[in-house]
Design a protein around this motif. Structure first.
Motif: not given
Length: 278
Positions: A242, A247, A262
């Protein structure tokens, strides 16, 4: 970095299939730097679940040959720091002498009991921030993980090998490396991409293993914006992903996967999954 002392933690995640996505939670294991010190000197920092640390201390000491029995440990103290835990162990006089001799053969300074804190800080060093704009559709990720499984040549022979791969949306699997160690497989992949001059920013890293914090840190150094794994992540891995902009998708199966951080890089034909969850 906030370290949690509970062995498990519930985190929000988004479940994604080819056709839909939904918000929810998953219980994941915690991962914490554990500094093991003997007579005031740090011996090692291990990433571990913060539970049963006294047992871990004795078992590690026995397996490393530092003690012959639990009686060789005069005392054991668990100290919680902001960055992790320090297990301070004091050896019997006889074992302390043999350990000092052993330490003289090891690289690195002998500390005063605070060196465990310094070692924890090194283990918790921040990951490189990733800013890549790559976006993938759910069916692309599901297809990529299927390609990963089919390309594991060594694992087909022995069924005991991890793999790390780099997948490009226009070229498919660009590179794949295998090893008995998941960290080694990812290091091999990073080396292969570097030697080939392949930028990590253009694709996704795929793993056959769970996602520990080291795997996120290694992926961030490669610059890859998306990390997908077969198994679940640790809580620390999610927090680091994060912060560094990766992601993180995990628990990837034949028809679905879960996104922990994400989600905007995972898109449908019309919009991102992050927009769908609002």
């Amino acid at each position: 970095m906030t370290i949690h002392s509970s062995p498990v933690i519930s985190l929000p995640r988004m479940s994604v299939t080819k056709d839909a996505s939904s918000a929810g939670e998953r219980v994941v294991p915690e991962e914490t730097p554990i500094a093991l010190t003997y007579n005031g000197s740090t011996h090692a920092v291990m990433m571990a679940t913060p539970a049963d640390l006294e047992d871990f201390a004795v078992g590690f000491s026995l397996s490393e040959g530092i003690i012959a029995s639990s009686a060789d440990l005069v005392s054991t103290e668990i100290i919680e720091h902001e960055l992790g835990c320090e297990v301070r162990m004091w050896l019997s006089e006889a074992r302390g002498g043999s350990y000092r001799s052993r330490r003289r053969a090891l690289a690195g300074p002998v500390g005063c009991g605070l060196c465990g804190i310094e070692s924890l800080a090194e283990a918790a060093r921040p990951a490189q921030v990733v800013t890549g704009s790559l976006q993938l559709q759910p069916d692309m990720i599901i297809s990529a993980m299927a390609d990963l499984s089919g390309a594991q040549r060594l694992n087909r022979e022995v069924r005991a090998i991890h793999a790390a791969a780099f997948w490009h949306p226009n070229r498919g699997l660009v590179a794949l490396r295998e090893d008995v160690g998941r960290h080694n497989a990812l290091d091999k992949l990073a080396g292969a991409l570097a030697r080939a001059g392949e930028p990590g920013t253009d694709g996704a890293v795929l793993l056959t293993s769970r996602v520990s914090v080291e795997m996120v840190q290694k992926t961030s150094r490669m610059g890859a914006p998306i990390l997908v794994a077969v198994s679940a992540p640790t809580a620390l891995a999610v927090r680091v992903a994060e912060r560094c902009g990766i992601t993180l998708a995990a628990v990837a199966r034949e028809d679905a996967f879960e996104v922990f951080t994400h989600p905007g890089r995972i898109t449908t034909r019309e919009r991102s999954c992050a927009e769908l969850i609002v």
